[in-house]
Structures are given as structure tokens and as C-alpha cells.
Design an enzyme around this catalytic site. Sequence first.
Site, PDB file in Angstrom:
ATOM      1  N   PRO A   2       0.837  -1.212   0.000  1.00  0.00           N
ATOM      2  CG  PRO A   2      -0.685  -1.537   1.718  1.00  0.00           C
ATOM      3  CD  PRO A   2       0.610  -2.046   1.168  1.00  0.00           C
ATOM      4  CD  GLU A   3       3.731   3.358  -3.595  1.00  0.00           C
ATOM      5  OE1 GLU A   3       4.135   4.453  -3.182  1.00  0.00           O
ATOM      6  OE2 GLU A   3       4.271   2.724  -4.512  1.00  0.00           O
ATOM      7  CG  HIS A 105      -4.376 -14.086   7.277  1.00  0.00           C
ATOM      8  ND1 HIS A 105      -3.315 -14.794   7.807  1.00  0.00           N
ATOM      9  CD2 HIS A 105      -4.678 -14.697   6.107  1.00  0.00           C
ATOM     10  CE1 HIS A 105      -3.001 -15.796   6.988  1.00  0.00           C
ATOM     11  NE2 HIS A 105      -3.813 -15.754   5.954  1.00  0.00           N
ATOM     12  NE  ARG A 128       4.323 -11.051   2.094  1.00  0.00           N
ATOM     13  CZ  ARG A 128       5.107 -10.557   1.154  1.00  0.00           C
ATOM     14  NH1 ARG A 128       4.583  -9.886   0.145  1.00  0.00           N
ATOM     15  NH2 ARG A 128       6.407 -10.720   1.213  1.00  0.00           N
ATOM     16  NE  ARG A 171      19.119  16.639  -0.523  1.00  0.00           N
ATOM     17  CZ  ARG A 171      19.469  15.995   0.582  1.00  0.00           C
ATOM     18  NH1 ARG A 171      19.959  14.778   0.511  1.00  0.00           N
ATOM     19  NH2 ARG A 171      19.321  16.551   1.758  1.00  0.00           N
TER      20      ARG A 171
END
Length: 298
Positions: A2-3, A105, A128, A171
Site C-alpha cells: 500500500p502506498e 489473518h 504477511r 544534492r
Amino acid sequence: MPELPEVETVRRGLAPVMEGARILSVEQRRPDLRFPFPADFAGRLTGRRVDGLSRRAKYLLAHLDDGLTLISHLGMSGSWRIETDGPDGDSPGRFHHARSKNAAHDHVVFHLAPKTGTNARIVFNDPRRFGFMAFAEEGELAAHPLIGKLGAEPTGNRLDGALLATLFHNRRAPLKAALLDQRLIAGLGNIYVCEALWRAGLAPDRAAGSIVNKHGGATAACDRLAAAVRAVIADAIEAGGSSLRDYVHADGALGYFQHRFAVYDREGEPCVQPDCDSVVLRTVQSGRSTFYCPACQR
Ligand SMILES: [Zn+2]
């Protein structure tokens, strides 16, 4: 994995049920997920009211009425679901987060008494078990080890060209790496960095400092990139509620907004920019795939 846009979608799905609700009890079914649960996890939550649900990067923050904050992270495969006994049954509202439904789960169940409506159960499922939950005491959140060093949020107007110029000045790291650096900007993952760089027309291997002027100020490229990052995230959040459901993979993994990607996972396919006759290329930077258009991105 998931983002940030999915975590925000989850927050928006949970908020109407959780905010203002009293926690009647908590079932903690394991001693740990990725990390052990905090001591007296259920006891410290029982009886508390959830005053607000917010998000910082990919962390979901439940602010409780005694000042304690419950920090949670979805890890690789974590999800939340809402169950009610009301006529709407499972998952009221716009809560279409793709998820495992295997009850084996279901690791944590929050029993809630919302301000209005029937009691609800909020279930954390994580096949997981890379997700985790932690507490931060009042006043401790800003300096918390998980939260304190996070960079700017990629949502909202705070991320502008001037801020990018400050972050990227001098940078030498590639733009791709600088955008993924969570200490600079928090919560951007590989997919959205590839998409934002394409939208901004900037090559992923270009030095981050090269888009800053010699006085450390913002250039047009800084403004474009900041706008592109915000737009990519906003579009994904916007799409989150309605399109995730269509993208559940056969193995139950979370789906992404694949039909909306301009470059991500489109190696060899035509660039979708009108008037561009190039194809999307893939390269590997720091062990991760980067997708880009060599004609549009300089
Ligand atoms: Zn192109």
C-alpha cells in the site's frame, strides 16, 4: 505494498465510523505483528474515545481522548475493514480497499460504539504480518522515532517549488532517489515518483540539485515537479475509493490504479503524451525499476 494514496483512502473510509466513537473492547489475537504489540495494548485502548483519525506519510494516527495516539502501519498486506450489524452490513461508505478476507489473518478487532448508528467492529487483517501498531504519548508524537524524521507531506500546498529547491540544493543524488528519500518528502513510493517525473518532463537520473538555480532558488522545473507530485498523489487518492476494487490481483495482493499510469509498468509501450512517438523505457536505479520516456523527460 500500500502506498500513501491507499492509506489516505483507508483513513477516509474509517474516519466516519471511528471519529467520535468509543472503544468498547479490543481483541488482540497475537502477541506481535512485525513488532510486538505495546504492553497492555487492549487495556490502554478500552474505554477511550477516538477524537480524530489523521495520517502522516503511510502511518495512520488515531488520536484518543486521553492524549494517547495509536500509530498503525499497513506493512505489505495489511488492511482494515468495517463490520456492522446494521442493514448495510460490511463496509459502509466509500471503503473499497482491496483486502484479504481470510479470518485467520484477522489479528486485531476493535469493538466500537459510534456516536450514532449501530455498534461497529473495525478489523485489522494482515496475512504477511509486516504491519504494526504502536503508541505515542501526548506531546511525544512530533519527536517519535517513527514520525519525527519524516520529510514534507506530498499533499497540500506546502510542497511547492521553493521547498523542493531548499531540499534539493547541492544534492548530487538522482532526482528519483531524492524523491524517494523519506527524510525529504515522506510517503512517496516508486510508482508515484516515476509518474511525477514523467508529468514534470524531468529525467529520473538527473542530479536533484540540477533543477535548482545557483542561488538555491526554485526554477520552473522545481515548480513543475512540485505540482506534478501533488497532482499524482491527489489523482490517486481521488481514484482510490472507486477503482481499487477493480484491481484485486488473483493472489489477493492490493491493486493499484494501473489503467491510469502513464509510464509505470509500461516498458516498451507508446508514450501517452500526444505528439510523442517514443516508447516507455525501463532502467534500474538503486535496485528498483524506473519507467520513463526518453523523449519527454530531460
Ligand atoms: Zn514521451
